[in-house]
Design a protein around this motif. Structure first.
Motif, mmCIF file in Angstrom:
data_model
loop_
_atom_site.group_PDB
_atom_site.id
_atom_site.type_symbol
_atom_site.label_atom_id
_atom_site.label_comp_id
_atom_site.label_asym_id
_atom_site.label_seq_id
_atom_site.Cartn_x
_atom_site.Cartn_y
_atom_site.Cartn_z
ATOM 1 N N VAL A 123 -0.796 3.109 8.308
ATOM 2 C CA VAL A 123 0.556 2.597 8.077
ATOM 3 C C VAL A 123 1.514 3.785 8.041
ATOM 4 O O VAL A 123 1.117 4.897 7.680
ATOM 5 N N PRO A 124 2.775 3.586 8.421
ATOM 6 C CA PRO A 124 3.752 4.670 8.290
ATOM 7 C C PRO A 124 4.104 4.901 6.830
ATOM 8 O O PRO A 124 4.092 3.967 6.022
ATOM 9 N N TYR A 125 4.417 6.138 6.489
ATOM 10 C CA TYR A 125 4.791 6.471 5.112
ATOM 11 C C TYR A 125 6.307 6.444 4.996
ATOM 12 O O TYR A 125 6.980 7.481 5.013
ATOM 13 N N THR A 126 6.826 5.214 4.896
ATOM 14 C CA THR A 126 8.264 4.984 4.805
ATOM 15 C C THR A 126 8.551 4.038 3.654
ATOM 16 O O THR A 126 7.658 3.347 3.154
ATOM 17 N N ALA A 127 9.804 3.984 3.249
ATOM 18 C CA ALA A 127 10.201 3.083 2.165
ATOM 19 C C ALA A 127 9.952 1.626 2.539
ATOM 20 O O ALA A 127 9.520 0.822 1.694
ATOM 21 N N GLU A 128 10.209 1.270 3.783
ATOM 22 C CA GLU A 128 9.998 -0.106 4.220
ATOM 23 C C GLU A 128 8.521 -0.486 4.144
ATOM 24 O O GLU A 128 8.170 -1.573 3.659
ATOM 25 N N ALA A 129 7.655 0.403 4.615
ATOM 26 C CA ALA A 129 6.215 0.126 4.560
ATOM 27 C C ALA A 129 5.740 0.058 3.110
ATOM 28 O O ALA A 129 4.892 -0.771 2.762
ATOM 29 N N LEU A 130 6.299 0.910 2.254
ATOM 30 C CA LEU A 130 5.924 0.892 0.850
ATOM 31 C C LEU A 130 6.331 -0.427 0.194
ATOM 32 O O LEU A 130 5.551 -1.016 -0.576
ATOM 33 N N ASP A 131 7.521 -0.912 0.488
ATOM 34 C CA ASP A 131 7.965 -2.204 -0.058
ATOM 35 C C ASP A 131 6.983 -3.311 0.317
ATOM 36 O O ASP A 131 6.575 -4.127 -0.522
ATOM 37 N N HIS A 132 6.621 -3.334 1.598
ATOM 38 C CA HIS A 132 5.722 -4.380 2.082
ATOM 39 C C HIS A 132 4.336 -4.249 1.454
ATOM 40 O O HIS A 132 3.755 -5.240 0.993
ATOM 41 N N PHE A 133 3.824 -3.026 1.423
ATOM 42 C CA PHE A 133 2.474 -2.819 0.901
ATOM 43 C C PHE A 133 2.413 -3.159 -0.582
ATOM 44 O O PHE A 133 1.453 -3.780 -1.053
ATOM 45 N N ALA A 134 3.432 -2.777 -1.320
ATOM 46 C CA ALA A 134 3.461 -3.080 -2.752
ATOM 47 C C ALA A 134 3.477 -4.589 -2.991
ATOM 48 O O ALA A 134 2.807 -5.095 -3.912
ATOM 49 N N ALA A 135 4.217 -5.313 -2.183
ATOM 50 C CA ALA A 135 4.257 -6.771 -2.334
ATOM 51 C C ALA A 135 2.885 -7.375 -2.090
ATOM 52 O O ALA A 135 2.458 -8.296 -2.810
ATOM 53 N N GLN A 136 2.158 -6.874 -1.093
ATOM 54 C CA GLN A 136 0.838 -7.423 -0.791
ATOM 55 C C GLN A 136 -0.177 -7.080 -1.876
ATOM 56 O O GLN A 136 -0.997 -7.918 -2.255
ATOM 57 N N VAL A 137 -0.130 -5.861 -2.389
ATOM 58 C CA VAL A 137 -1.019 -5.492 -3.492
ATOM 59 C C VAL A 137 -0.738 -6.373 -4.703
ATOM 60 O O VAL A 137 -1.659 -6.835 -5.393
ATOM 61 N N GLY A 138 0.542 -6.642 -4.957
ATOM 62 C CA GLY A 138 0.891 -7.521 -6.062
ATOM 63 C C GLY A 138 0.316 -8.917 -5.900
ATOM 64 O O GLY A 138 -0.192 -9.508 -6.870
ATOM 65 N N LEU A 139 0.362 -9.458 -4.682
ATOM 66 C CA LEU A 139 -0.212 -10.783 -4.425
ATOM 67 C C LEU A 139 -1.720 -10.791 -4.675
ATOM 68 O O LEU A 139 -2.263 -11.732 -5.265
ATOM 69 N N VAL A 140 -2.392 -9.750 -4.216
ATOM 70 C CA VAL A 140 -3.844 -9.677 -4.397
ATOM 71 C C VAL A 140 -4.189 -9.585 -5.874
ATOM 72 O O VAL A 140 -5.077 -10.287 -6.372
ATOM 73 N N GLN A 141 -3.496 -8.726 -6.594
ATOM 74 C CA GLN A 141 -3.803 -8.547 -8.010
ATOM 75 C C GLN A 141 -3.525 -9.818 -8.807
ATOM 76 O O GLN A 141 -4.268 -10.154 -9.732
ATOM 77 N N GLU A 142 -2.462 -10.535 -8.440
ATOM 78 C CA GLU A 142 -2.157 -11.789 -9.112
ATOM 79 C C GLU A 142 -3.255 -12.820 -8.866
ATOM 80 O O GLU A 142 -3.680 -13.544 -9.780
ATOM 81 N N ARG A 143 -3.740 -12.878 -7.623
ATOM 82 C CA ARG A 143 -4.787 -13.850 -7.285
ATOM 83 C C ARG A 143 -6.107 -13.502 -7.978
ATOM 84 O O ARG A 143 -6.815 -14.396 -8.481
ATOM 85 N N LEU A 144 -6.448 -12.223 -8.032
ATOM 86 C CA LEU A 144 -7.715 -11.818 -8.618
ATOM 87 C C LEU A 144 -7.654 -11.717 -10.134
ATOM 88 O O LEU A 144 -8.700 -11.698 -10.798
ATOM 89 N N GLY A 145 -6.439 -11.630 -10.689
ATOM 90 C CA GLY A 145 -6.308 -11.473 -12.125
ATOM 91 C C GLY A 145 -6.764 -10.122 -12.633
ATOM 92 O O GLY A 145 -7.224 -9.985 -13.768
ATOM 93 N N ARG A 146 -6.632 -9.094 -11.802
ATOM 94 C CA ARG A 146 -7.070 -7.741 -12.156
ATOM 95 C C ARG A 146 -6.331 -6.746 -11.280
ATOM 96 O O ARG A 146 -5.825 -7.091 -10.216
ATOM 97 N N THR A 147 -6.295 -5.509 -11.720
ATOM 98 C CA THR A 147 -5.786 -4.449 -10.867
ATOM 99 C C THR A 147 -6.869 -4.045 -9.873
ATOM 100 O O THR A 147 -8.064 -4.227 -10.110
ATOM 101 N N ILE A 148 -6.446 -3.470 -8.762
ATOM 102 C CA ILE A 148 -7.379 -2.984 -7.751
ATOM 103 C C ILE A 148 -7.118 -1.509 -7.502
ATOM 104 O O ILE A 148 -6.129 -0.943 -7.981
ATOM 105 N N LEU A 149 -8.017 -0.891 -6.750
ATOM 106 C CA LEU A 149 -7.825 0.474 -6.271
ATOM 107 C C LEU A 149 -7.490 0.431 -4.784
ATOM 108 O O LEU A 149 -7.998 -0.426 -4.051
ATOM 109 N N VAL A 150 -6.656 1.365 -4.345
ATOM 110 C CA VAL A 150 -6.303 1.487 -2.934
ATOM 111 C C VAL A 150 -6.738 2.870 -2.455
ATOM 112 O O VAL A 150 -6.414 3.891 -3.069
ATOM 113 N N GLU A 151 -7.474 2.896 -1.348
ATOM 114 C CA GLU A 151 -8.059 4.136 -0.837
ATOM 115 C C GLU A 151 -7.144 4.835 0.153
ATOM 116 O O GLU A 151 -6.589 4.202 1.064
ATOM 117 N N ASN A 152 -7.029 6.156 0.004
ATOM 118 C CA ASN A 152 -6.331 6.981 0.994
ATOM 119 C C ASN A 152 -7.082 6.943 2.321
ATOM 120 O O ASN A 152 -8.313 6.926 2.344
#
Length: 301
Positions: A123-152
């Motif tokens: 993914v590109p390292y831009t503010a727009e990509a960060l906004d999108h990625f953060a929203a998706q991580v939030g959806l996943v964490q809400e569905r799983l009811g837990r925090t997750i790890l994201v790998e470099n």
């Protein structure tokens, strides 16, 4: 948002079908002739999305004796269309069934509206990509009811329009979502070599307080006129450079859950254990050094 359970700050290995019986016997034994057994096991949950059968019988047996880490490869968090909902539903069901100590996925995308790709694309390292990625991580964490790890990621190219470093992108992602980092040290060596970056500076840029798991793996090397190309294939022993970077990170972090990741050209189980024991030896050596530095803060390491 509930936090994830914790993996023990020791060495684990990836659980492979060809090792099921031997690994179960090793961990269950009261005497371990090969030395310390793996402290935990990591699996790709997509391999267990079926409803039952032998894979689940084996995984149930391991879940009774050792912590599990689910390392997902299919959520496609960076896809423009958003996280793959079918993958998320199946991952959620599997988490409810086995209650893994950790769940992780990648800073990548692997699908579009009409295609799925057998790769983890950057993914590109831009503010727009960060906004999108953060929203998706939030959806996943809400569905799983837990925090997750994201790998470099391991990278073979960089986007011209990048506006931030990899560490800054991931740190901002953690602050915005509450997720943690899975720091793959081999991926740092791969990316630094391929993109002409300073691997030590890349490792030093990551905040150890955000790292919930570390991966160590091997890679393939191709030599070309313009220089070497490293390919992240997880098909060999950990390289000397990655071992050095691992030690460098441990000096700042202290003990962390560490995985020996070996997914292609999978060795016999004793050989996999030998690599895990090397990681354990490094962790113990660095722990002694950290203790010495605390006891004698003016000593020169």
């Amino acid at each position: 948002m509930p936090t994830s359970l914790s993996l023990p700050p020791h060495v684990g290995v990836g659980l492979k079908p060809q090792h099921y019986a031997e690994a179960l016997e090793e961990v269950s034994a009261s005497i371990h002739p090969r030395g310390q057994p793996p402290a935990w096991f990591e699996v790709h949950p997509q391999n267990y999305f079926g409803a039952g059968g032998p894979p689940h019988r084996w995984l149930s047996a391991f879940a009774e004796i050792a912590p599990l880490s689910f390392h997902s490869v299919g959520l496609s968090l960076g896809s423009a269309e958003g996280v793959n909902q079918d993958e998320l539903s199946q991952l959620s069901a599997l988490c409810e069934r086995y209650a893994p100590a950790m769940v992780s996925d990648h800073l990548s995308w692997s699908g579009s509206a009409s295609n799925r790709y057998p790769d983890l694309l950057p993914v590109p390292y831009t503010a727009e990509a960060l906004d999108h990625f953060a929203a998706q991580v939030g959806l996943v964490q809400e569905r799983l009811g837990r925090t997750i790890l994201v790998e470099n990621p391991s990278r073979y190219l960089a986007f011209v329009g990048d506006t931030m470093s990899e560490a800054d992108f991931l740190h901002d992602l953690c602050r915005r979502t509450g997720c943690g980092l899975l720091l793959d040290i081999n991926n740092i060596e791969v990316s630094a070599t391929n993109l002409g970056l300073d691997a030590a500076a890349m490792v030093d840029a990551f905040d150890p307080a955000l790292v919930g798991e570390v991966h160590l793996a091997g890679h393939a090397r191709e030599d070309h006129e313009h220089g070497p190309l490293l390919i992240d294939d997880h098909g060999s022993k950990v390289s000397p450079v990655t071992w050095h970077l691992f030690e460098r990170f441990l000096l700042r972090s202290g003990p962390v859950p560490v995985l020996i990741e070996w997914d292609t050209n999978v060795p016999d189980f004793p050989d996999l254990l030998a690599e895990a024991q090397l990681a354990d030896a490094v962790m113990k050596r660095v722990a002694r050094l950290r203790q010495s530095l605390r006891s004698y803060p003016h000593a020169v390491a």
